[in-house]
Design a protein around this motif. Sequence first.
Motif, PDB file in Angstrom:
ATOM      1  N   ILE A   1      46.407  52.170  33.656  1.00  0.00           N
ATOM      2  CA  ILE A   1      45.207  51.559  33.773  1.00  0.00           C
ATOM      3  C   ILE A   1      44.401  51.205  33.302  1.00  0.00           C
ATOM      4  CG2 ILE A   1      43.474  50.904  35.925  1.00  0.00           C
ATOM      5  CD1 ILE A   1      47.191  51.232  37.246  1.00  0.00           C
ATOM      6  N   ASN A   2      43.758  49.656  32.880  1.00  0.00           N
ATOM      7  CA  ASN A   2      42.735  49.365  31.994  1.00  0.00           C
ATOM      8  C   ASN A   2      41.514  48.148  33.139  1.00  0.00           C
ATOM      9  OD1 ASN A   2      43.967  50.684  29.148  1.00  0.00           O
ATOM     10  ND2 ASN A   2      45.683  50.122  29.859  1.00  0.00           N
ATOM     11  N   LEU A   3      40.675  49.059  33.119  1.00  0.00           N
ATOM     12  CA  LEU A   3      40.181  48.244  33.554  1.00  0.00           C
ATOM     13  C   LEU A   3      38.449  47.964  32.894  1.00  0.00           C
ATOM     14  CD1 LEU A   3      39.142  46.015  36.181  1.00  0.00           C
ATOM     15  CD2 LEU A   3      38.898  48.040  37.684  1.00  0.00           C
ATOM     16  N   ASP A   4      37.460  46.955  32.437  1.00  0.00           N
ATOM     17  CA  ASP A   4      36.516  47.565  31.956  1.00  0.00           C
ATOM     18  C   ASP A   4      35.752  46.244  33.415  1.00  0.00           C
ATOM     19  OD1 ASP A   4      36.914  49.207  30.205  1.00  0.00           O
ATOM     20  OD2 ASP A   4      36.428  47.124  28.871  1.00  0.00           O
TER      21      ASP A   4
ATOM     22  N   GLY B   1      46.627  43.829  46.180  1.00  0.00           N
ATOM     23  CA  GLY B   1      48.026  43.869  46.285  1.00  0.00           C
ATOM     24  C   GLY B   1      48.530  45.154  47.317  1.00  0.00           C
ATOM     25  N   PRO B   2      49.510  44.872  46.813  1.00  0.00           N
ATOM     26  CA  PRO B   2      50.664  45.563  48.985  1.00  0.00           C
ATOM     27  C   PRO B   2      49.623  46.921  49.170  1.00  0.00           C
ATOM     28  CG  PRO B   2      51.948  44.240  47.585  1.00  0.00           C
ATOM     29  CD  PRO B   2      50.654  44.603  46.662  1.00  0.00           C
TER      30      PRO B   2
ATOM     31  N   ASP C   1      33.045  37.568  41.286  1.00  0.00           N
ATOM     32  CA  ASP C   1      33.681  37.297  39.935  1.00  0.00           C
ATOM     33  C   ASP C   1      34.799  37.308  39.639  1.00  0.00           C
ATOM     34  OD1 ASP C   1      30.855  36.562  40.598  1.00  0.00           O
ATOM     35  OD2 ASP C   1      30.346  39.180  39.841  1.00  0.00           O
ATOM     36  N   ARG C   2      35.917  37.967  39.962  1.00  0.00           N
ATOM     37  CA  ARG C   2      36.772  38.778  39.198  1.00  0.00           C
ATOM     38  C   ARG C   2      37.080  39.061  40.351  1.00  0.00           C
ATOM     39  NH1 ARG C   2      37.723  42.941  35.065  1.00  0.00           N
ATOM     40  NH2 ARG C   2      35.364  43.072  34.529  1.00  0.00           N
ATOM     41  N   ILE C   3      39.034  38.672  40.557  1.00  0.00           N
ATOM     42  CA  ILE C   3      40.533  39.552  40.497  1.00  0.00           C
ATOM     43  C   ILE C   3      41.185  39.824  40.537  1.00  0.00           C
ATOM     44  CG2 ILE C   3      41.676  39.580  42.781  1.00  0.00           C
ATOM     45  CD1 ILE C   3      40.113  35.982  43.519  1.00  0.00           C
ATOM     46  N   VAL C   4      41.572  41.663  40.710  1.00  0.00           N
ATOM     47  CA  VAL C   4      42.291  42.302  39.950  1.00  0.00           C
ATOM     48  C   VAL C   4      43.119  42.811  41.038  1.00  0.00           C
ATOM     49  CG1 VAL C   4      41.342  42.958  38.479  1.00  0.00           C
ATOM     50  CG2 VAL C   4      41.295  43.988  39.803  1.00  0.00           C
ATOM     51  N   TYR C   5      44.995  42.679  40.909  1.00  0.00           N
ATOM     52  CA  TYR C   5      45.595  43.268  41.371  1.00  0.00           C
ATOM     53  C   TYR C   5      46.813  44.258  41.350  1.00  0.00           C
ATOM     54  CZ  TYR C   5      50.096  41.004  44.099  1.00  0.00           C
ATOM     55  OH  TYR C   5      51.401  41.297  44.908  1.00  0.00           O
ATOM     56  N   MET C   6      46.841  44.614  41.714  1.00  0.00           N
ATOM     57  CA  MET C   6      47.739  46.294  42.156  1.00  0.00           C
ATOM     58  C   MET C   6      48.956  45.698  42.324  1.00  0.00           C
ATOM     59  SD  MET C   6      47.324  48.946  40.856  1.00  0.00           S
ATOM     60  CE  MET C   6      45.601  49.972  41.015  1.00  0.00           C
ATOM     61  N   GLU C   7      50.143  46.566  41.936  1.00  0.00           N
ATOM     62  CA  GLU C   7      51.592  45.948  42.254  1.00  0.00           C
ATOM     63  C   GLU C   7      52.738  47.551  42.176  1.00  0.00           C
ATOM     64  OE1 GLU C   7      53.271  42.027  42.883  1.00  0.00           O
ATOM     65  OE2 GLU C   7      55.220  43.239  42.549  1.00  0.00           O
ATOM     66  N   ASP C   8      52.727  48.676  42.727  1.00  0.00           N
ATOM     67  CA  ASP C   8      53.626  49.490  42.251  1.00  0.00           C
ATOM     68  C   ASP C   8      52.859  50.114  41.005  1.00  0.00           C
ATOM     69  OD1 ASP C   8      55.390  49.209  43.463  1.00  0.00           O
ATOM     70  OD2 ASP C   8      56.374  47.129  42.123  1.00  0.00           O
ATOM     71  N   GLY C   9      51.699  50.614  41.062  1.00  0.00           N
ATOM     72  CA  GLY C   9      50.721  51.006  40.923  1.00  0.00           C
ATOM     73  C   GLY C   9      50.293  50.994  39.477  1.00  0.00           C
ATOM     74  N   LYS C  10      50.407  49.796  39.011  1.00  0.00           N
ATOM     75  CA  LYS C  10      50.582  48.806  37.759  1.00  0.00           C
ATOM     76  C   LYS C  10      49.675  47.290  38.270  1.00  0.00           C
ATOM     77  CE  LYS C  10      54.588  49.627  35.376  1.00  0.00           C
ATOM     78  NZ  LYS C  10      55.472  49.599  36.242  1.00  0.00           N
ATOM     79  N   LEU C  11      48.403  47.509  37.390  1.00  0.00           N
ATOM     80  CA  LEU C  11      47.599  47.030  37.691  1.00  0.00           C
ATOM     81  C   LEU C  11      47.386  45.889  36.620  1.00  0.00           C
ATOM     82  CD1 LEU C  11      44.305  46.307  39.049  1.00  0.00           C
ATOM     83  CD2 LEU C  11      43.907  47.365  36.868  1.00  0.00           C
ATOM     84  N   ILE C  12      47.369  44.266  36.919  1.00  0.00           N
ATOM     85  CA  ILE C  12      47.529  42.980  36.814  1.00  0.00           C
ATOM     86  C   ILE C  12      46.040  42.223  37.102  1.00  0.00           C
ATOM     87  CG2 ILE C  12      48.803  41.088  36.527  1.00  0.00           C
ATOM     88  CD1 ILE C  12      51.016  42.636  38.305  1.00  0.00           C
TER      89      ILE C  12
ATOM     90  N   ALA D   1      46.996  37.368  34.972  1.00  0.00           N
ATOM     91  CA  ALA D   1      47.947  37.013  35.013  1.00  0.00           C
ATOM     92  C   ALA D   1      48.410  37.252  36.470  1.00  0.00           C
ATOM     93  CB  ALA D   1      48.763  38.988  34.716  1.00  0.00           C
ATOM     94  N   VAL D   2      47.529  36.873  37.229  1.00  0.00           N
ATOM     95  CA  VAL D   2      47.924  36.774  38.935  1.00  0.00           C
ATOM     96  C   VAL D   2      47.734  35.045  38.899  1.00  0.00           C
ATOM     97  CG1 VAL D   2      46.651  36.233  40.967  1.00  0.00           C
ATOM     98  CG2 VAL D   2      46.556  38.666  39.707  1.00  0.00           C
ATOM     99  N   VAL D   3      46.613  34.396  38.089  1.00  0.00           N
ATOM    100  CA  VAL D   3      47.304  33.161  37.867  1.00  0.00           C
ATOM    101  C   VAL D   3      48.640  32.655  37.801  1.00  0.00           C
ATOM    102  CG1 VAL D   3      46.141  30.908  37.567  1.00  0.00           C
ATOM    103  CG2 VAL D   3      44.395  32.785  37.645  1.00  0.00           C
TER     104      VAL D   3
END
Length: 232
Positions: free
Chosen positions: A27-30, A41-42, A212-223, A227-229
């Motif tokens: 996971i990488n996120l700032d 995410g599911p 301000d920003r949306i991130v998406y989690m799937e199967d333990g990986k952050l997109i 990438a979601v768009v």
Amino acid sequence: MPPVISVKNLDHYFGHGQLCKQVLFDINLDIYAGEIIIMTGPSGSGKTTLLTLVGGLRSAQSGSLQILEQELCGAKKGQLTQARRSNGYIFQAHNLHGSLTVLQNVRMGLEVHNNISSAEMKTRSAQMLEEVGLGDRLNYYPDDLSGGQKQRVAIARALVGRPKIVLADEPTAALDSKSGRDVVSLMQKLAKEQDCTILLVTHDNRILDIADRIVYMEDGKLINDRAVVAAS
Ligand code: ADP
Ligand code: MG
């Protein structure tokens, strides 16, 4: 300005030996001061796990997790406790104490700060309840409030200590759409006033626009958001 939350190459495992299961992968996120980030995410994808790691509610095992420039990966208990004090938490179930009044519940949010007098705790809690529109309910018990009102008490409790970071796990899941909307608008307003960073997990598509920003989690990986768009 360095990020308020900086996650790098974070992995997480539950269990040991044969039962060991990896639930978060690289996971990488700032996240920066004052940002509102929504994570979707599911179910079972690892969102709550990541939130509890960021909040210092469980220990980070591998990679790097910096909160307000403090490394939490491999941190000692005392450091985790310290980190928890800089956060406000709002959960799906409001987690209010049924035997305490609304005012006493909010006051609990100040009790980790041992430099505040009892009188000041009371004043600040009452002011915070005024801000969330419950100034006339100070001596009510949670059972006498609606779901939306209880969640507003939980917000008051999370924000009364003026945290730098607010972590919210599906805060609108138990609410009808109008109360859900009101609750997140309130979080947004108070957070902008206090320049606090919000990381909010939700399945609720109706509130995505506050981010301000949306991130998406799937199967333990952050997109991340781009990438979601691209994927949709
Ligand atoms: P989400 O919040 O996205 O629904 P979670 O973070 O709760 O997902 O769960 C991610 C995965 O980790 C799931 O497979 C879940 O079963 C597992 N898990 C969560 N908490 C624990 C725990 N305390 N012990 C073992 N496995 C867990
Ligand atoms: Mg969850």
